[in-house]
Design a protein around this motif. Structure first.
Motif, PDB file in Angstrom:
ATOM      1  N   ARG A 203       2.083   2.446  -3.281  1.00 32.39           N
ATOM      2  CA  ARG A 203       1.088   3.024  -4.196  1.00 32.39           C
ATOM      3  C   ARG A 203       1.046   4.540  -4.115  1.00 32.39           C
ATOM      4  NH1 ARG A 203      -3.115  -0.892  -5.055  1.00 32.39           N
ATOM      5  NH2 ARG A 203      -4.427   0.788  -5.905  1.00 32.39           N
TER       6      ARG A 203
ATOM      7  N   CYS B  89     -10.679   1.724  -0.806  1.00 29.62           N
ATOM      8  CA  CYS B  89     -10.858   1.148   0.533  1.00 29.62           C
ATOM      9  C   CYS B  89     -12.334   1.231   0.930  1.00 29.62           C
ATOM     10  CB  CYS B  89     -10.039   1.903   1.577  1.00 29.62           C
ATOM     11  SG  CYS B  89      -8.358   2.334   1.094  1.00 29.62           S
TER      12      CYS B  89
ATOM     13  N   ILE C 188      -5.929   4.211  -4.260  1.00 25.46           N
ATOM     14  CA  ILE C 188      -6.186   3.042  -3.415  1.00 25.46           C
ATOM     15  C   ILE C 188      -7.664   3.031  -3.025  1.00 25.46           C
ATOM     16  CG2 ILE C 188      -5.553   1.903  -1.254  1.00 25.46           C
ATOM     17  CD1 ILE C 188      -2.929   3.714  -1.431  1.00 25.46           C
TER      18      ILE C 188
ATOM     19  N   ILE D  72       0.838  -1.207   0.000  1.00 24.04           N
ATOM     20  CA  ILE D  72       0.000   0.000   0.000  1.00 24.04           C
ATOM     21  C   ILE D  72       0.868   1.250   0.000  1.00 24.04           C
ATOM     22  CG2 ILE D  72      -1.750   1.289   1.285  1.00 24.04           C
ATOM     23  CD1 ILE D  72      -2.763  -1.273  -0.123  1.00 24.04           C
TER      24      ILE D  72
ATOM     25  N   PRO E  88       0.988   7.310   1.631  1.00 20.91           N
ATOM     26  CA  PRO E  88      -0.320   7.558   1.019  1.00 20.91           C
ATOM     27  C   PRO E  88      -1.307   8.197   1.984  1.00 20.91           C
ATOM     28  CG  PRO E  88       0.430   5.321   0.563  1.00 20.91           C
ATOM     29  CD  PRO E  88       1.343   5.876   1.613  1.00 20.91           C
TER      30      PRO E  88
ATOM     31  N   ASP F  94      -4.335   9.973  -2.150  1.00 21.77           N
ATOM     32  CA  ASP F  94      -3.826   8.760  -2.787  1.00 21.77           C
ATOM     33  C   ASP F  94      -4.830   7.619  -2.777  1.00 21.77           C
ATOM     34  OD1 ASP F  94      -0.997   9.592  -3.342  1.00 21.77           O
ATOM     35  OD2 ASP F  94      -1.027   9.901  -1.168  1.00 21.77           O
ATOM     36  N   GLY F  95      -5.905   7.761  -2.030  1.00 25.12           N
ATOM     37  CA  GLY F  95      -6.947   6.747  -1.982  1.00 25.12           C
ATOM     38  C   GLY F  95      -8.189   7.320  -1.327  1.00 25.12           C
TER      39      GLY F  95
ATOM     40  N   ILE G 143      -5.400   8.661   2.616  1.00 33.73           N
ATOM     41  CA  ILE G 143      -6.676   8.038   2.289  1.00 33.73           C
ATOM     42  C   ILE G 143      -7.774   9.008   2.711  1.00 33.73           C
ATOM     43  CG2 ILE G 143      -8.136   6.004   2.551  1.00 33.73           C
ATOM     44  CD1 ILE G 143      -5.379   5.363   1.421  1.00 33.73           C
TER      45      ILE G 143
ATOM     46  N   CYS H 239     -11.626  -4.118  -3.887  1.00 33.20           N
ATOM     47  CA  CYS H 239     -10.894  -3.060  -3.187  1.00 33.20           C
ATOM     48  C   CYS H 239      -9.508  -3.525  -2.741  1.00 33.20           C
ATOM     49  CB  CYS H 239     -11.690  -2.573  -1.982  1.00 33.20           C
ATOM     50  SG  CYS H 239     -13.214  -1.711  -2.438  1.00 33.20           S
ATOM     51  N   ASP H 240      -8.666  -2.552  -2.405  1.00 34.38           N
ATOM     52  CA  ASP H 240      -7.296  -2.815  -1.979  1.00 34.38           C
ATOM     53  C   ASP H 240      -7.156  -2.944  -0.472  1.00 34.38           C
ATOM     54  OD1 ASP H 240      -6.248  -2.359  -4.728  1.00 34.38           O
ATOM     55  OD2 ASP H 240      -6.902  -0.307  -4.340  1.00 34.38           O
TER      56      ASP H 240
END
Length: 283
Positions: A18, A26, A24, A15, A203, A214-215, A205, A42-43
């Motif tokens: 990434r 989630c 990403i 993760i 990252p 990044d997510g 989120i 999903c990751d």
């Protein structure tokens, strides 16, 4: 879960790698069937302490216990084969100090086979994050609006406005320096989320933050529209399952009362002609 399947799951370093790449995806999950669905797409699968409000009807996340988190995380683990499994540390299970946090996080990881834990807080939690990561416990951090501190914030209000932006930035930098492999940015202004994302090497989120993160993460029940009366601005509903479920339950109840269910195709050990005779008809 077999060791073979477990070895195929994404890891915290996967993760982290990434950063700046493909966003990403989630979502939360609290049960095995939902975990299987989320895992397929999903990751990261997060067993969030939102389970207290979503499944247990609590008014906030503050009443969630460690035992509750472990029970739901075990269920989710059975449904995850590919995604990174992260479990929230509930309120009161880590704030006392690094040693308490380690004891409880180690228990969560040992009993659930999750790959990481998530805890809320920035500068104040940096020493705890550093302590955990130095002892082999990967940590996803969470700054901005931290629901476990909602009473201190005066409600679920946007963070990082005006001079408060400096506090949120320092919180994010502190958890990154302490060794967190990723950080959730919740309910902060979009320009601030973009700035933090650019400044951090790990990252970000977002949830109510920015598409530049990044997510992204959402509570799965929110994005599926399972609650008719709860529509946060930052949630996009991809379905309206509350309406569909309500209609289905109403149709079932009507069929039961009208004796349309169960029908012949749902019965055992009886022929259609027997059923007709029992109902007072002719063969």
């Amino acid at each position: 879960m077999s060791a073979t399947i477990f070895s195929k799951c994404l890891t915290p370093p996967d993760i982290s790698a990434r950063k700046g790449g493909t966003p990403i995806a989630c979502l939360t999950a609290y049960t095995t069937p939902v975990a299987r669905m989320v895992d397929a797409h999903c990751d990261v699968v997060l067993v969030g302490d939102s389970v207290g409000m979503v499944l247990h009807g609590l008014p906030s996340t503050l009443g969630v216990t460690l035992d509750m988190m472990i029970m739901h995380a075990k269920a989710v683990r059975r449904g995850v084969e590919r995604a990174l499994l992260v479990v929230d540390m509930p309120f009161g299970s880590y704030e006392e100090g690094p040693e308490q946090a380690f004891r409880n996080a180690a228990r969560v990881m040992a009993e659930t086979e999750c790959a990481a834990v998530k805890l809320e807080g920035g500068v104040a939690m940096a020493d705890t994050i550093r302590f955990l990561t130095a002892r082999g416990i990967p940590v996803m951090a969470h700054v901005g609006l931290t629901p476990q501190a909602v009473n201190a914030f005066g409600g679920y209000v946007v963070q990082g406005r005006g001079e408060d932006a400096g506090r949120v930035r320092e919180d994010a930098k502190a958890v990154a320096r302490a060794g967190a492999f990723a950080v959730v940015l919740e309910k902060i202004t979009a320009p601030l989320a973009d700035q933090i994302t650019q400044e951090l090497a790990i990252p970000t989120i977002g949830i109510g933050a920015s598409p530049g993160c990044d997510g992204q993460i959402l509570v799965v029940d929110d994005m599926l529209g399972l609650f008719a009366d709860f529509k946060p601005r930052f949630v996009k509903r991809y379905a309206e399952l509350n309406h569909d479920a309500d209609s289905a339950i109403a149709a079932y109840a009507a069929d039961v009362r009208a004796r349309r269910f169960p029908a012949d195709e749902h019965l055992f050990g009886i022929k259609v002609t027997d059923r007709t005779r029992l109902a007072g008809g002719s063969a």
